[in-house]
Write a protein that holds these residues in place. Sequence first.
Motif, short mmCIF file in Angstrom:
data_model
loop_
_atom_site.label_atom_id
_atom_site.label_comp_id
_atom_site.label_asym_id
_atom_site.label_seq_id
_atom_site.Cartn_x
_atom_site.Cartn_y
_atom_site.Cartn_z
N LEU A 1 0.75 -1.13 0.11
CA LEU A 1 0.08 0.16 -0.08
C LEU A 1 0.65 0.99 0.07
N LEU A 2 1.91 1.38 0.62
CA LEU A 2 2.69 2.52 0.79
C LEU A 2 3.78 2.69 -0.56
N ALA A 3 4.07 1.62 -1.16
CA ALA A 3 4.67 1.72 -2.24
C ALA A 3 3.88 2.02 -3.58
N ALA A 4 2.52 1.81 -3.19
CA ALA A 4 1.59 2.32 -4.38
C ALA A 4 1.36 3.85 -4.42
N GLU A 5 1.39 4.42 -3.06
CA GLU A 5 1.13 5.58 -2.69
C GLU A 5 2.22 6.46 -2.73
N VAL A 6 3.59 6.21 -2.60
CA VAL A 6 4.62 7.28 -2.52
C VAL A 6 4.83 7.80 -3.81
N ALA A 7 4.70 7.28 -5.06
CA ALA A 7 4.89 7.85 -6.01
C ALA A 7 3.76 8.61 -6.77
N GLU A 8 2.61 8.67 -5.89
CA GLU A 8 1.47 9.51 -6.32
C GLU A 8 1.41 10.87 -5.85
N GLU A 9 0.85 11.88 -6.59
CA GLU A 9 0.51 13.17 -5.95
C GLU A 9 -0.85 13.34 -6.17
N GLU A 10 -1.79 13.38 -5.11
CA GLU A 10 -3.06 13.76 -5.23
C GLU A 10 -3.42 14.42 -4.05
N PRO A 11 -4.71 14.90 -3.78
CA PRO A 11 -5.00 15.54 -2.72
C PRO A 11 -5.02 14.73 -1.42
N GLY A 12 -4.33 15.37 -0.24
CA GLY A 12 -4.40 14.59 0.85
C GLY A 12 -3.20 13.36 0.96
N GLN A 13 -2.38 13.51 -0.05
CA GLN A 13 -1.42 12.69 -0.31
C GLN A 13 -0.38 12.59 1.17
N ASP A 14 -0.21 13.40 1.68
CA ASP A 14 0.74 13.58 2.79
C ASP A 14 -0.13 12.79 3.87
N ALA A 15 -1.31 13.13 4.39
CA ALA A 15 -2.03 12.43 5.09
C ALA A 15 -1.95 10.97 5.03
N VAL A 16 -2.31 10.38 3.86
CA VAL A 16 -2.30 9.09 3.30
C VAL A 16 -0.86 8.36 3.72
N LEU A 17 0.13 9.09 3.22
CA LEU A 17 1.63 8.46 3.38
C LEU A 17 1.97 8.41 5.24
N ASN A 18 1.52 9.45 5.68
CA ASN A 18 1.97 9.63 6.95
C ASN A 18 1.14 8.32 7.98
N ARG A 19 -0.11 8.23 7.46
CA ARG A 19 -0.82 6.96 8.11
C ARG A 19 -0.36 5.46 7.87
N LEU A 20 0.06 5.41 6.55
CA LEU A 20 0.69 4.32 5.99
C LEU A 20 2.09 4.11 6.53
N LEU A 21 2.64 5.21 6.74
CA LEU A 21 4.26 4.78 7.12
C LEU A 21 3.85 4.30 8.73
N ASP A 22 3.23 5.18 9.22
CA ASP A 22 2.91 4.76 10.96
C ASP A 22 2.36 3.27 10.94
N LEU A 23 1.65 3.07 10.03
CA LEU A 23 1.03 1.45 9.98
C LEU A 23 2.12 0.30 9.87
N VAL A 24 3.18 0.62 8.86
CA VAL A 24 4.27 0.16 8.84
C VAL A 24 5.20 -0.14 9.95
N LEU A 25 5.45 1.19 10.47
CA LEU A 25 6.24 1.27 11.80
C LEU A 25 5.53 0.47 12.99
N VAL A 26 4.26 0.49 13.31
CA VAL A 26 3.88 -0.34 14.48
C VAL A 26 3.72 -1.71 13.99
N LEU A 27 3.46 -2.16 12.82
CA LEU A 27 3.68 -3.55 12.52
C LEU A 27 5.09 -4.02 12.83
N ALA A 28 5.93 -3.25 12.33
CA ALA A 28 7.29 -3.58 12.62
C ALA A 28 7.90 -3.57 13.88
N LEU A 29 7.36 -2.58 14.85
CA LEU A 29 7.41 -2.61 16.22
C LEU A 29 6.86 -3.87 16.82
#
Length: 311
Positions: free
Chosen positions: A158-186
Motif C-alpha cells: 500500500l505504501l509503495a503504491a502511494e509514495v509515487a502519487e501526487e493527489e489531494p491528501g497525499q501527505d496524510a495518506v503517506l503518514n498514516r501508512l508509514l505509521d502502520l508499517v512502523l507499528v507492525l514492525a515494532l
Amino acid sequence: MDVLSDLLHRARASNAQARQLVQRPPWSMTFADPPPLTVIAALGGHASIRLDEEPGTTPVRLTAGDIALITGAGRYTIADDPDTPPQVVIRAGVKQYLNGPAHQNLAPRTYGDGLPGATTLLRGAYDLRDDFGGRLLGMLPPLAVVPAGPRTRGALDLLAAEVAEEEPGQDAVLNRLLDLVLVLALRAWCTRPEAQSPSWFRALATPAVGDALRLLHEEPARRWTVAELAGRVGLSRAAFAARFATLVGEPPLTYLTGWRMDLAANLLRNGDDTIAAVARDVGYEDAFAFSVAFKRARGLSPSEWRRAVQE
C-alpha cells in the motif's frame, strides 16, 4: 487510545517523510546525520545496511519484504553490497555525489535510475519529540531487522503504491501508512527472541496490567490510587499491585509519576504556561509538590530545566 498509539502520537515532532529508491547495482548512499528513527523496507532486490559509528557491528542484509528500524545510530550506509564505496552522502537533506551518476527524479518522492534489475527501497524518516521519543527509541536497538511476513507485506504494498502519487491528501495518506508499517514492525520485532523490549511494552498484552496502563495514559492527571486502579481492572489491591510491579518493573504510581514527568517536560520545553499551570495539567494541585517531584526526576527545578532546554 492504547499506550503504544499514545506514545507514537506524542513522540512525533513533525510529519514523517517517505521516499523510494529504484536503483540498479552498484549503488551506495551514506546518511551523515540521520533523524532519530528511520524505517527502511526492501520491496525488491536486496540491500546492505552498515552502521558506520557502531564499532564491531557487521553489515545486515535485507531481502524483499524485510524492514529495518534504525534508531539514532549516527552515520550509516545503505548499499547493494557492503563493499560498494559510497556514491552519495546525504547531510541536512542535501545530496553530495562522490562518484557515479546523479539520481533522477522518477516520480514524486521517487528517485534512482529505474532500470531493469533495480533494487527498490522505501525509506521513512521520523523526527521525534523530547522524552516521548526517548521512550519509543528505548524499545529498539540501534538496528533492528524484521523479516518479511504476510502482515507487513500488505502494508508495504500500500505504501509503495502511494509514495509515487501526487493527489489531494497525499501527505496524510503517506503518514498514516508509514505509521502502520512502523507499528507492525515494532510489534513484530518485540516478539522476536533477540528483542529486549521494555517491560511496559511486554505488559501491554497482559490482562489487567495492560488495561491499567491504558487508563493511566488516558487520564494521567487523575488522582489515581492503587485501590481504584485495581477495582477498575477487576483485581484485589494486593494482587494488582504485585502483578503490575512484576510485569512493568515498578509500582503503578511510580510508573504514573514517570509518565507525568515526561508530559511536564514536554509542556515546559514547548509552551509558556506557568509552572502552576503545568503542575495542574499533569495532576498536581500543589505547584511545590510538583516541583519537588520534577527535580527528583530531572535533577533541576521546573523553571531551571525550562531555561536550560530553551537556551
